[in-house]
Design an enzyme around this catalytic site. Structure first.
Site, PDB file in Angstrom:
ATOM      1  N   GLU A  78       0.838  -1.204   0.000  1.00  0.00           N
ATOM      2  CA  GLU A  78       0.000   0.000   0.000  1.00  0.00           C
ATOM      3  C   GLU A  78       0.872   1.253   0.000  1.00  0.00           C
ATOM      4  O   GLU A  78       1.633   1.494   0.918  1.00  0.00           O
ATOM      5  CB  GLU A  78      -0.923   0.000   1.237  1.00  0.00           C
ATOM      6  N   CYS A 140      -7.555  -1.023   8.151  1.00  0.00           N
ATOM      7  CA  CYS A 140      -6.174  -1.121   7.665  1.00  0.00           C
ATOM      8  C   CYS A 140      -5.681   0.239   7.188  1.00  0.00           C
ATOM      9  O   CYS A 140      -4.578   0.668   7.517  1.00  0.00           O
ATOM     10  CB  CYS A 140      -6.053  -2.170   6.559  1.00  0.00           C
ATOM     11  N   HIS A 164      -1.007  -5.489   2.549  1.00  0.00           N
ATOM     12  CA  HIS A 164      -2.203  -6.323   2.602  1.00  0.00           C
ATOM     13  C   HIS A 164      -1.875  -7.732   2.105  1.00  0.00           C
ATOM     14  O   HIS A 164      -1.123  -7.900   1.141  1.00  0.00           O
ATOM     15  CB  HIS A 164      -3.322  -5.723   1.732  1.00  0.00           C
TER      16      HIS A 164
HETATM   17  N1  PCA Z   1      -8.184  -6.141   7.183  1.00  0.00           N
HETATM   18  C1  PCA Z   1      -9.123  -5.046   7.333  1.00  0.00           C
HETATM   19  C2  PCA Z   1      -9.017  -4.650   8.779  1.00  0.00           C
HETATM   20  C3  PCA Z   1      -8.330  -5.779   9.464  1.00  0.00           C
HETATM   21  C4  PCA Z   1      -7.744  -6.587   8.389  1.00  0.00           C
HETATM   22  O1  PCA Z   1      -6.962  -7.525   8.527  1.00  0.00           O
HETATM   23  C5  PCA Z   1      -8.898  -3.941   6.332  1.00  0.00           C
HETATM   24  O2  PCA Z   1      -8.438  -4.214   5.210  1.00  0.00           O
HETATM   25  O3  PCA Z   1      -9.198  -2.779   6.622  1.00  0.00           O
END
Ligand code: PCA
Length: 217
Positions: A78, A140, A164
């Protein structure tokens, strides 16, 4: 030292690959630095309250945070954290944040990890990886923003970013069973139930931290 965070399971699921990767790498030595792993609850207020203090206490040179992006087929780096939350799903304590992540904060921050170098290294190892310009509007992105905002103001030398991860295969297997049990139209034909085994995810984060640590005293 390195601070590595990963979220717990959420939305009724007990597993999160982010937590599993953090547990695997906690206490290991990467690039001459010790990895301090912290598993975080999917709780907006707890994260906003506790994570800045965690960074102050540990004074890490690198902060990498991990979370699950459902359906993502590869490692997703990200680039951007936006000062906006639009929780479509309540967090673990029932809170839906809608509005700025940090009141009065800058609109956004860019990750300070060496993304291009990490992407090249992962692909060279045969691990599929891509960069993303939005971490979404859930926790996140909020965590990524909170970390980058805090570092920009209080730890300008600290590199920080968010990665991610895809579902674990066991999560998709369970989902397919759940879908079959629910008999929901068309769900069984969907082609976007991607997953990745834990080992390449651990390897990917290890590589990202190694490259992130290059040139850091
Ligand atoms: N993914 C979520 C919040 C916690 C996680 O592991 C997200 O992409 O916001």
């Amino acid at each position: 030292m390195i601070l590595l965070t990963g979220f717990q399971g959420y939305a009724g699921r007990s597993l999160n690959p982010a937590e599993a990767v953090v547990r695997a790498l906690d206490g290991t030595d990467i690039g001459g630095m010790t990895v301090h792993g912290r598993v975080l609850p999917v709780d907006f207020h707890a994260v906003a309250r506790d994570v800045p203090g965690m960074i102050d206490a540990l004074a890490p040179k690198i902060v990498v945070s991990l979370g699950l992006w459902p359906g993502e087929p590869m490692i997703r780096l990200e680039r951007v954290a936006a000062n906006w939350a639009q929780f479509e799903l309540p967090d673990a304590v029932g809170h839906r944040q809608v509005g700025p992540v940090v009141q009065g904060g800058a609109d956004g921050y860019l990750s300070s990890l060496p993304h291009d170098a990490i992407q090249s290294a992962l692909r060279a190892q045969g691990i599929p990886c891509r960069q993303s310009g939005s971490a979404g509007t859930y926790l996140c992105n909020a965590l990524s923003y909170i970390v980058l905002h805090h570092c920009a103001h209080h730890h300008p030398g600290t590199r920080a970013g968010f990665i991610h991860l895809p579902y674990l295969p066991v999560q998709v297997a369970q989902m397919l069973d759940d879908i079959a049990a629910e008999e929901r139209l068309e769900q069984h034909q969907r082609a976007d139930y991607a997953s990745m085994s834990l080992e390449p995810m651990i390897e990917a984060v290890k590589i990202a931290l190694t490259i992130g640590a290059e040139g850091v005293a």
